[in-house]
Enzyme design. Structure first.
Site, PDB file in Angstrom:
ATOM      1  N   SER A 119       0.834  -1.205   0.000  1.00  0.00           N
ATOM      2  CA  SER A 119       0.000   0.000   0.000  1.00  0.00           C
ATOM      3  C   SER A 119       0.866   1.251   0.000  1.00  0.00           C
ATOM      4  O   SER A 119       1.994   1.256   0.515  1.00  0.00           O
ATOM      5  CB  SER A 119      -0.844  -0.034   1.278  1.00  0.00           C
ATOM      6  OG  SER A 119      -1.399   1.232   1.521  1.00  0.00           O
TER       7      SER A 119
ATOM      8  N   TYR B  77      -1.369  -0.031  10.379  1.00  0.00           N
ATOM      9  CA  TYR B  77      -1.677  -0.722   9.117  1.00  0.00           C
ATOM     10  C   TYR B  77      -0.501  -0.602   8.139  1.00  0.00           C
ATOM     11  O   TYR B  77      -0.016  -1.591   7.591  1.00  0.00           O
ATOM     12  CB  TYR B  77      -2.960  -0.136   8.507  1.00  0.00           C
ATOM     13  CG  TYR B  77      -3.168  -0.510   7.061  1.00  0.00           C
ATOM     14  CD1 TYR B  77      -3.437  -1.830   6.698  1.00  0.00           C
ATOM     15  CD2 TYR B  77      -3.070   0.455   6.052  1.00  0.00           C
ATOM     16  CE1 TYR B  77      -3.615  -2.177   5.360  1.00  0.00           C
ATOM     17  CE2 TYR B  77      -3.256   0.114   4.726  1.00  0.00           C
ATOM     18  CZ  TYR B  77      -3.521  -1.202   4.380  1.00  0.00           C
ATOM     19  OH  TYR B  77      -3.686  -1.545   3.060  1.00  0.00           O
TER      20      TYR B  77
ATOM     21  N   LYS C 296       2.328  -3.482   6.467  1.00  0.00           N
ATOM     22  CA  LYS C 296       2.658  -3.668   5.048  1.00  0.00           C
ATOM     23  C   LYS C 296       4.166  -3.559   4.833  1.00  0.00           C
ATOM     24  O   LYS C 296       4.768  -4.336   4.097  1.00  0.00           O
ATOM     25  CB  LYS C 296       1.915  -2.641   4.187  1.00  0.00           C
ATOM     26  CG  LYS C 296       0.401  -2.826   4.175  1.00  0.00           C
ATOM     27  CD  LYS C 296       0.005  -4.093   3.450  1.00  0.00           C
ATOM     28  CE  LYS C 296      -1.492  -4.348   3.475  1.00  0.00           C
ATOM     29  NZ  LYS C 296      -1.878  -5.620   2.881  1.00  0.00           N
TER      30      LYS C 296
HETATM   31  P1  NAD Z   1     -10.999  -6.575   1.500  1.00  0.00           P
HETATM   32  O1  NAD Z   1     -11.207  -6.404   2.971  1.00  0.00           O
HETATM   33  O2  NAD Z   1     -12.160  -6.392   0.602  1.00  0.00           O
HETATM   34  O3  NAD Z   1     -10.362  -8.003   1.221  1.00  0.00           O
HETATM   35  C1  NAD Z   1      -9.487  -8.662   2.127  1.00  0.00           C
HETATM   36  C2  NAD Z   1      -9.917 -10.123   2.189  1.00  0.00           C
HETATM   37  O4  NAD Z   1      -9.035 -10.842   3.059  1.00  0.00           O
HETATM   38  C3  NAD Z   1     -11.323 -10.305   2.745  1.00  0.00           C
HETATM   39  O5  NAD Z   1     -12.070 -11.140   1.901  1.00  0.00           O
HETATM   40  C4  NAD Z   1     -11.110 -10.943   4.127  1.00  0.00           C
HETATM   41  O6  NAD Z   1     -12.175 -11.761   4.492  1.00  0.00           O
HETATM   42  C5  NAD Z   1      -9.804 -11.688   3.912  1.00  0.00           C
HETATM   43  N1  NAD Z   1      -8.969 -11.901   5.113  1.00  0.00           N
HETATM   44  C6  NAD Z   1      -8.517 -10.968   5.978  1.00  0.00           C
HETATM   45  N2  NAD Z   1      -7.756 -11.557   6.921  1.00  0.00           N
HETATM   46  C7  NAD Z   1      -7.733 -12.894   6.653  1.00  0.00           C
HETATM   47  C8  NAD Z   1      -7.092 -14.020   7.255  1.00  0.00           C
HETATM   48  N3  NAD Z   1      -6.352 -13.907   8.361  1.00  0.00           N
HETATM   49  N4  NAD Z   1      -7.275 -15.251   6.692  1.00  0.00           N
HETATM   50  C9  NAD Z   1      -8.043 -15.389   5.567  1.00  0.00           C
HETATM   51  N5  NAD Z   1      -8.647 -14.357   4.949  1.00  0.00           N
HETATM   52  C10 NAD Z   1      -8.502 -13.121   5.491  1.00  0.00           C
HETATM   53  O7  NAD Z   1      -9.822  -5.582   1.114  1.00  0.00           O
HETATM   54  P2  NAD Z   1      -9.411  -5.006  -0.322  1.00  0.00           P
HETATM   55  O8  NAD Z   1      -9.822  -3.592  -0.365  1.00  0.00           O
HETATM   56  O9  NAD Z   1      -9.825  -5.951  -1.388  1.00  0.00           O
HETATM   57  O10 NAD Z   1      -7.832  -5.053  -0.193  1.00  0.00           O
HETATM   58  C11 NAD Z   1      -7.097  -6.194  -0.587  1.00  0.00           C
HETATM   59  C12 NAD Z   1      -5.639  -6.012  -0.189  1.00  0.00           C
HETATM   60  O11 NAD Z   1      -5.138  -4.822  -0.793  1.00  0.00           O
HETATM   61  C13 NAD Z   1      -5.415  -5.841   1.306  1.00  0.00           C
HETATM   62  O12 NAD Z   1      -4.214  -6.490   1.642  1.00  0.00           O
HETATM   63  C14 NAD Z   1      -5.275  -4.331   1.478  1.00  0.00           C
HETATM   64  O13 NAD Z   1      -4.480  -4.025   2.594  1.00  0.00           O
HETATM   65  C15 NAD Z   1      -4.572  -3.967   0.178  1.00  0.00           C
HETATM   66  N6  NAD Z   1      -4.792  -2.565  -0.245  1.00  0.00           N
HETATM   67  C16 NAD Z   1      -6.051  -2.125  -0.555  1.00  0.00           C
HETATM   68  C17 NAD Z   1      -6.244  -0.810  -0.987  1.00  0.00           C
HETATM   69  C18 NAD Z   1      -7.595  -0.285  -1.363  1.00  0.00           C
HETATM   70  O14 NAD Z   1      -7.693   0.865  -1.826  1.00  0.00           O
HETATM   71  N7  NAD Z   1      -8.680  -1.055  -1.220  1.00  0.00           N
HETATM   72  C19 NAD Z   1      -5.133   0.050  -1.108  1.00  0.00           C
HETATM   73  C20 NAD Z   1      -3.871  -0.430  -0.778  1.00  0.00           C
HETATM   74  C21 NAD Z   1      -3.711  -1.747  -0.366  1.00  0.00           C
END
Ligand code: NAD
Ligand code: UDP
Length: 325
Positions: A116, A140, A144
């Site tokens: 991120s 958070y 990362k």
């Molecule tokens: P999201 O919450 O929609 O998806 C994360 C998924 O991981 C969920 O389905 C959740 O149930 C699962 N999960 C969490 N912990 C778990 C565990 N211990 N075991 C099994 N499953 C688990 O989030 P997102 O927005 O799709 O983001 C996906 C990734 O991208 C994340 O790592 C997030 O930190 C990163 N990210 C997202 C953004 C954004 O703008 N959405 C920006 C930068 C980074």
């Protein structure tokens, strides 16, 4: 390839999987559904429900040999990480370590990791390049960054190949998959809900920043462009590349600009009020994605702000209550 996708029931994971399936990959999803949705996982994927910190869950996931892993699973609400850091270190770092051990023990040596822009903290210059200092300002972002360090140590120790993709603000939808976080904390879905009359008003977190209109600036990248970058990162990793790459649109937009763009695209008025600043929000984040363009041959085709909003708007109209509960 045979791919294990952690967090594949979440927002970004589901869209990346849609693209990976189009490319003919064979996919096992591991997700505990803590924030994800079973309905966001396509029928053709094998689904293992459970927490990646649980060895028996990973044993099931890796029942047949895997060629690579895409690791999306994480908790990702900044304010929650500030009030409950231990949960974040436990889930995100604990989860990554447990996953990497399972990979090492089974000789799976390629991983694409969801990092991120939060690893940079409050940047000293814009646009941000990968070599700029990383000073994450919240737990958070620290998780990362720590995972990136763990990936680099694993590369040295047991020749893990990794690509850590530092996403800026993921936004937008495909026809089938979109953003359904509960609670929703991200700007665009909240603004759309106000435009659609599902939420009364938006609170803008501060208009006294040192930016042209006083509201925070972010870099919104279409989730379809992110998905394409994952396909390319997998290929680059296969060809021996390891490292970190920014993924952004390289276009700055303030919160007020997002509000105006939503009004333009939807033809609806967005009521807002100015509230206090949100703790830990950097005034401005803007990617330089030159490195990803060079290393991966990545091209952003969908990331004009109005196009992003149009796709997210269409998905929210089609799925008024998100995924079924
Ligand atoms: P999201 O919450 O929609 O998806 C994360 C998924 O991981 C969920 O389905 C959740 O149930 C699962 N999960 C969490 N912990 C778990 C565990 N211990 N075991 C099994 N499953 C688990 O989030 P997102 O927005 O799709 O983001 C996906 C990734 O991208 C994340 O790592 C997030 O930190 C990163 N990210 C997202 C953004 C954004 O703008 N959405 C920006 C930068 C980074
Ligand atoms: N934001 C806002 N009101 C909201 C949600 C977000 O003003 O209800 C602002 C937030 O302060 C930030 C920008 O919108 O400047 C993007 O926030 P988001 O949570 O979507 O992503 P972040 O950049 O924090 O990862």
């Amino acid at each position: 390839m045979k791919l294990c996708v952690t967090g594949g029931a979440g927002y970004i994971g589901s869209v990346v999987i849609e693209r990976l399936l189009e490319k003919g990959h064979d996919i096992t999803v591991v997700d505990d559904l803590i924030t994800g949705h079973r309905d966001a996982v396509p029928e053709s994927c094998r689904f293992v429900e459970g927490d990646i910190r649980d060895e028996s869950v990973l044993k099931k996931a890796f029942e047949s040999p895997m060629d690579a892993v895409l690791h999306f699973a994480a908790k990702s609400i900044v304010s929650e990480s500030v009030s409950n850091p231990l949960d974040y270190f436990d889930n995100n770092i604990g989860g990554a370590v447990s996953l990497l051990k399972a990979m090492r023990d089974r000789d799976v040596k390629k991983i694409i990791f969801s990092s991120s822009a939060a690893v940079y903290g409050n940047p000293q210059r814009l646009p941000i390049e990968e070599s700029d200092p990383c000073n994450p300002e919240n737990p958070y972002g620290r998780t990362k960054r720590m995972i990136e360090v763990i990936l680099e140590c694993s590369r040295i120790a047991w020749q893990l190949g990794f690509v850590s993709l530092r996403y800026f603000n993921a936004a937008g939808s495909t026809e089938q998959f979109g953003e359904d976080h509960r609670p929703e904390t991200h700007l665009l879905p909240i603004v759309l809900d106000v435009a659609l009359g599902r939420t009364e008003e938006l609170t803008i977190f501060g208009d006294d920043y040192d930016t042209p209109d006083g509201t925070c600036i972010r870099d919104y990248i279409h989730v379809i462009d992110l998905a394409e970058a994952h396909v390319l990162a997998l290929e680059a990793c296969n060809d021996g590349f390891s490292g970190v790459l920014n993924l952004g649109s390289d276009k700055p937009h303030s919160v007020l600009e997002v509000v105006q763009a939503v009004e333009r695209v939807t033809g609806k008025k967005v009521n807002y009020r100015i509230g206090p600043r949100r703790r830990g929000d950097p005034p401005a984040l803007l990617a330089s994605s030159k490195q990803a363009e060079k290393v991966l041959g990545w091209r952003k085709r969908h990331s004009k702000l109005d196009d992003i909003i149009r796709s997210a708007h269409a998905w929210r109209l089609k799925h008024p209550s998100g995924y079924s509960r």
